[in-house]
Design a protein around this motif. Sequence first.
Motif, PDB file in Angstrom:
ATOM      1  N   THR A   1     141.771 -15.187  31.810  1.00 44.24           N
ATOM      2  CA  THR A   1     142.249 -14.421  30.653  1.00 44.24           C
ATOM      3  C   THR A   1     141.352 -14.714  29.447  1.00 44.24           C
ATOM      4  O   THR A   1     141.671 -15.547  28.612  1.00 44.24           O
ATOM      5  CB  THR A   1     143.715 -14.773  30.359  1.00 44.24           C
TER       6      THR A   1
ATOM      7  N   MET B   1     153.198 -20.647  29.637  1.00 43.51           N
ATOM      8  CA  MET B   1     153.896 -19.367  29.528  1.00 43.51           C
ATOM      9  C   MET B   1     153.746 -18.527  30.791  1.00 43.51           C
ATOM     10  O   MET B   1     154.666 -17.806  31.174  1.00 43.51           O
ATOM     11  CB  MET B   1     153.356 -18.568  28.338  1.00 43.51           C
ATOM     12  N   SER B   2     152.586 -18.591  31.424  1.00 38.12           N
ATOM     13  CA  SER B   2     152.341 -17.701  32.558  1.00 38.12           C
ATOM     14  C   SER B   2     151.227 -18.218  33.454  1.00 38.12           C
ATOM     15  O   SER B   2     150.251 -18.792  32.975  1.00 38.12           O
ATOM     16  CB  SER B   2     151.950 -16.303  32.054  1.00 38.12           C
TER      17      SER B   2
ATOM     18  N   ASP C   1     152.990  -8.649  19.107  1.00 37.09           N
ATOM     19  CA  ASP C   1     153.009  -9.121  20.478  1.00 37.09           C
ATOM     20  C   ASP C   1     151.614  -9.603  20.873  1.00 37.09           C
ATOM     21  O   ASP C   1     150.625  -9.320  20.198  1.00 37.09           O
ATOM     22  CB  ASP C   1     153.456  -7.980  21.406  1.00 37.09           C
TER      23      ASP C   1
ATOM     24  N   MET D   1     148.253  -7.518  30.616  1.00 35.53           N
ATOM     25  CA  MET D   1     149.659  -7.811  30.337  1.00 35.53           C
ATOM     26  C   MET D   1     149.880  -8.097  28.858  1.00 35.53           C
ATOM     27  O   MET D   1     148.935  -8.299  28.101  1.00 35.53           O
ATOM     28  CB  MET D   1     150.131  -8.997  31.184  1.00 35.53           C
ATOM     29  N   TRP D   2     151.165  -8.085  28.478  1.00 34.74           N
ATOM     30  CA  TRP D   2     151.511  -8.428  27.101  1.00 34.74           C
ATOM     31  C   TRP D   2     152.790  -9.245  27.082  1.00 34.74           C
ATOM     32  O   TRP D   2     153.589  -9.210  28.016  1.00 34.74           O
ATOM     33  CB  TRP D   2     151.637  -7.173  26.234  1.00 34.74           C
ATOM     34  N   PHE D   3     152.945 -10.009  26.008  1.00 34.63           N
ATOM     35  CA  PHE D   3     154.106 -10.876  25.829  1.00 34.63           C
ATOM     36  C   PHE D   3     154.776 -10.534  24.508  1.00 34.63           C
ATOM     37  O   PHE D   3     154.128 -10.474  23.467  1.00 34.63           O
ATOM     38  CB  PHE D   3     153.684 -12.351  25.799  1.00 34.63           C
TER      39      PHE D   3
ATOM     40  N   THR E   1     150.381 -15.846  35.964  1.00 29.90           N
ATOM     41  CA  THR E   1     150.287 -14.572  36.679  1.00 29.90           C
ATOM     42  C   THR E   1     148.861 -14.242  37.073  1.00 29.90           C
ATOM     43  O   THR E   1     148.609 -13.735  38.165  1.00 29.90           O
ATOM     44  CB  THR E   1     150.867 -13.437  35.821  1.00 29.90           C
TER      45      THR E   1
ATOM     46  N   TYR F   1     159.689 -16.056  24.830  1.00 26.43           N
ATOM     47  CA  TYR F   1     158.743 -14.986  25.152  1.00 26.43           C
ATOM     48  C   TYR F   1     159.208 -14.257  26.415  1.00 26.43           C
ATOM     49  O   TYR F   1     159.978 -14.792  27.226  1.00 26.43           O
ATOM     50  CB  TYR F   1     157.332 -15.552  25.397  1.00 26.43           C
ATOM     51  N   LYS F   2     158.738 -13.014  26.561  1.00 26.78           N
ATOM     52  CA  LYS F   2     158.965 -12.222  27.767  1.00 26.78           C
ATOM     53  C   LYS F   2     157.636 -11.599  28.179  1.00 26.78           C
ATOM     54  O   LYS F   2     156.925 -11.030  27.351  1.00 26.78           O
ATOM     55  CB  LYS F   2     159.998 -11.116  27.515  1.00 26.78           C
ATOM     56  N   GLU F   3     157.310 -11.705  29.451  1.00 22.68           N
ATOM     57  CA  GLU F   3     156.043 -11.191  29.966  1.00 22.68           C
ATOM     58  C   GLU F   3     156.211  -9.780  30.532  1.00 22.68           C
ATOM     59  O   GLU F   3     157.193  -9.491  31.219  1.00 22.68           O
ATOM     60  CB  GLU F   3     155.511 -12.118  31.056  1.00 22.68           C
ATOM     61  N   HIS F   4     155.243  -8.922  30.239  1.00 18.01           N
ATOM     62  CA  HIS F   4     155.250  -7.551  30.758  1.00 18.01           C
ATOM     63  C   HIS F   4     153.862  -7.234  31.296  1.00 18.01           C
ATOM     64  O   HIS F   4     152.851  -7.554  30.657  1.00 18.01           O
ATOM     65  CB  HIS F   4     155.595  -6.550  29.655  1.00 18.01           C
TER      66      HIS F   4
END
Length: 399
Positions: free
Chosen positions: A303, A296-297, A318, A342-344, A299, A354-357
Amino acid sequence: MTNAYSQAKPLFKMRQQMAEGTVTTPSSKTVVPSNDFKKTKITGDFISEGVAVADLNKDGKLDIVAGYYWFEAPNWTRHEMAPSRLFDPRKEYSNSFLNLGMDVNQDGWDDVVVVDFPGLPGFWFENPKNQAGQWKKHILADSVGIANESPGFIDIDGDGRLDILCGDKAKKQIVWLKAPSKPGETEWKRFALSQENVPGTEIFSHGIGYGDVNKDGFNDVVIREGWFEGTADKTSGNWVFHPANLGEPCSHMQVLDVNGDGKNDVVSASAHALGVWWHEQVADEQGKIDFKTHLMSNTTAQTHSSIMADLNGDGQKDYITGKRFLAHHGRDPGDSEAPILMWFEFTPGQAPYYKEHVIDNDSGAGLNIVAQDMNGDRKPDVVVANKNGVYLFENRLKR
């Protein structure tokens, strides 16, 4: 403690990758935080990698807890529950890895639970009800050594009170520590879910979660080596283990249907290397449950905690995670890079689902994250603590 902690890490794939020179690095893309959260720096001191919130002085406002300290709302005045000190983020680990705020003995006053260094028993501080002096310390459940680095605060028995899901260091058994159920009680009780000598229970184990994998109506325990099939009896100690590949050493594992196909998947994030993944539930050649891993990420690395909460008010929870800044004092890949939080949001039925923020790039997360309404606007805010300090992020997402 530092030496013991360091020596256990070569067991992990991350160390093998380091030796082979194959470790990937965080994404080189520019990370720009959104303006969706108002950031308050409570302190820049390293005092804990656990965090909690509770109304400790019964003034109707939620206070912030980090280790042996609590910060009184609304001005975040620092108080000490018991003698402690500041820690050196590049040389030391703290004496507080996870925190939980709850009224343990049900006397009407919120107390503080502390999960200490991996392998040590957890304990709780009894609220002195606004009286001066040290808070009384109680050891949890006959000194059960909590093996996991990221045990779960989960209501296992459905009584509305959070329990602790973990591995028992001594018996290498998946257990849960039940919070006292009657007013006045102070003792937490240990109940076994698995047999002894099972995977996911070694000291410094990474990755554990709770959810209904096979959709039979009973929650199961997931670890990265597979899952224990739950039954109605949560004290039996005989839950059947199903081996499966659920990725690398990770933080809290979340069970949910990511792609909307009606089957529950697992989301996890690398505790000490790089990656956030969703593990898609599929069937193997014999029709048994298996998993296919999707990245997914990349970044940020390290984590080491996660939590689920509906941040954007769409009715769906989320996924929130972030870097454990200087997890091993700067010795690991990406360890000392920008501490990102961050959050998804998940988009079932719409690939990639999913979208990553990015919430922030100068805070990160520790060993657990709090998502709770701190300011009374009915939106969950985010609170974190780690080697970079203690931070509050007030949720300003439009609904």
